[in-house]
Design a protein around this motif. Sequence first.
Motif, PDB file in Angstrom:
ATOM      1  N   LEU A  77      -4.647   6.465   5.662  1.00  0.00           N
ATOM      2  CA  LEU A  77      -4.498   5.687   4.434  1.00  0.00           C
ATOM      3  C   LEU A  77      -3.960   6.547   3.293  1.00  0.00           C
ATOM      4  O   LEU A  77      -3.167   6.073   2.469  1.00  0.00           O
ATOM      5  CB  LEU A  77      -5.836   5.065   4.036  1.00  0.00           C
ATOM      6  CG  LEU A  77      -6.301   3.873   4.868  1.00  0.00           C
ATOM      7  CD1 LEU A  77      -7.641   3.357   4.354  1.00  0.00           C
ATOM      8  CD2 LEU A  77      -5.272   2.750   4.864  1.00  0.00           C
ATOM      9  N   TRP A  79       0.824  -1.212   0.000  1.00  0.00           N
ATOM     10  CA  TRP A  79       0.000   0.000   0.000  1.00  0.00           C
ATOM     11  C   TRP A  79       0.859   1.263   0.000  1.00  0.00           C
ATOM     12  O   TRP A  79       0.603   2.198  -0.739  1.00  0.00           O
ATOM     13  CB  TRP A  79      -0.942   0.006   1.203  1.00  0.00           C
ATOM     14  CG  TRP A  79      -1.802   1.233   1.297  1.00  0.00           C
ATOM     15  CD1 TRP A  79      -1.788   2.178   2.274  1.00  0.00           C
ATOM     16  CD2 TRP A  79      -2.808   1.668   0.360  1.00  0.00           C
ATOM     17  NE1 TRP A  79      -2.711   3.168   2.027  1.00  0.00           N
ATOM     18  CE2 TRP A  79      -3.357   2.878   0.851  1.00  0.00           C
ATOM     19  CE3 TRP A  79      -3.291   1.160  -0.846  1.00  0.00           C
ATOM     20  CZ2 TRP A  79      -4.363   3.578   0.188  1.00  0.00           C
ATOM     21  CZ3 TRP A  79      -4.299   1.860  -1.512  1.00  0.00           C
ATOM     22  CH2 TRP A  79      -4.817   3.045  -0.991  1.00  0.00           C
ATOM     23  N   VAL A  85      -8.103  -1.148  -1.144  1.00  0.00           N
ATOM     24  CA  VAL A  85      -7.077  -1.146  -0.102  1.00  0.00           C
ATOM     25  C   VAL A  85      -6.743  -2.597   0.247  1.00  0.00           C
ATOM     26  O   VAL A  85      -7.653  -3.401   0.474  1.00  0.00           O
ATOM     27  CB  VAL A  85      -7.565  -0.396   1.153  1.00  0.00           C
ATOM     28  CG1 VAL A  85      -6.529  -0.483   2.269  1.00  0.00           C
ATOM     29  CG2 VAL A  85      -7.864   1.063   0.817  1.00  0.00           C
TER      30      VAL A  85
END
Length: 502
Positions: A176, A70, A206
């Motif tokens: 995030l 990520w 995600v």
Amino acid sequence: MTATTSPDLFALLSTTEFHSDINGRTRQGTRHEALTDPATGQPWGTVSHNVDLVDEAVAVARATYASGEWRSVSNLQRADVLDAIGRGIDARVDEIAALETLANGKPFPATKAEVAVSARWWQYYAALLRTTREERLSISATKEATLRYEPVGVVTLITPFNGAFSLGTWKLAPALASGNAVIIKPPLNSPGSSILLKQIVTEAGVPNGAVTIVQGGTGVGQRLVEHKSVDMVSFTGSTAAAAQVGMSVSSHLGHFVAEAGGKSAHIIFDDAPLDDAVTAVVQGGFSATGQTCVAGSRVLVQHGVADEFTAALLERVSRLRVGAPTEAGVHLGPVASVQQQQRIQSLISQAIADGATVLAGGAEPPPVAAGLERGYWVAPTVLRVADNSAGICQTEVFGPVLTLVEFAAEEEAVAIANDSAFGLAAGCWTSDMARARRMSQSLNAGTVWINTYRGMDWQTPFGGVKQSGIGRENGIEGLREFQEVKAIVQDFASAADPFGLA
């Protein structure tokens, strides 16, 4: 007529059993707790938890972060995912709001509006990712520094019972956006909306390991904040709990952000537009049954308008409707738990014993419809106190209780407002814009509202001073809390040789 919140809200739910979610797998805990509807006092679901799941959750988050799955995604790609999360929230507003109302008792229409606007946070941080550039500093003719903002690492978010979803969004969206791996610990009485949020962020793209949900109470929270593999904790809750969490995080030099308690002053000058001021005081003090950190619970009124303002306020309070959160026209639902109800009633009783005059409400529960008698009800209460030293003026009640204190002049209003251990917010009503500017500079609070109250948005940084917190949420300042800045310094000239050895 018998009133209940359960049938209407249950029809919106896909499940009433909630567990931890680690790496996309449901993990049942060894302990099970009943979830209670605060409007009826009746159980409606269960949550399982286990402190031993914490180590597994942290290991998954650490491995995901290390893999770069990520954090190595480009800003533009992450922005697309954040936009998709916003759309996912838009599609599931009713179910999320039902879970929140069953947890904290907030009227369902207000909860729906709160959940719906949460999608805008994701859109805002997506826009920031698309427009933010690296910063460059010119140090000399041949030397420059590039500032690169990188994720902190593994981040734990501890969310509050009065807004697990919306206030969780304030934390998760920038976390995030920055590329962190995140562990969310929802409040034990409100486990469901975070599970839905995990589903939404996963569907948006995600990675599973980048968001983990660990259910539990104090024991789980303590294990998380003490964990040396957790790089940062973002906490919302009481000042006492924030202090304990901060000490645990600092023991391994972790990064810590906290939004803690408040006891905000709402100041009414004699030149204020009184009708608007009354509206704001009622909304600022009684929204969410007073269970908000920015509740304008200390109302300061200048002598010249005190009688007129008080009469108008009491007339408005007399028309507030207390009842089932799903009933049309209800302004105040129950408070979130029987413990909270008893605490508020005790504080009101003590204030009366200390000399406060009850102008509205009081310690006795208000009348409610049949079927709601076992709910956690507190009457909207207004108390006149002699001065700001009263215990009820110095304690965060977290319930529908206003205190009225009169003042003579501007300097006295500032002194009273600042006479508090807290410094989260303040409000001021006046037609004198020079005075408004002076007040905005003199009031010791993280947010000062002028001729408005309790308006918060995704762009404006929010947080407190003194015992109301550390750091900021929302805005680019909220994004930076979840980032570490790296300075990359480059010299384009030949290297200097101060020792003369070259």
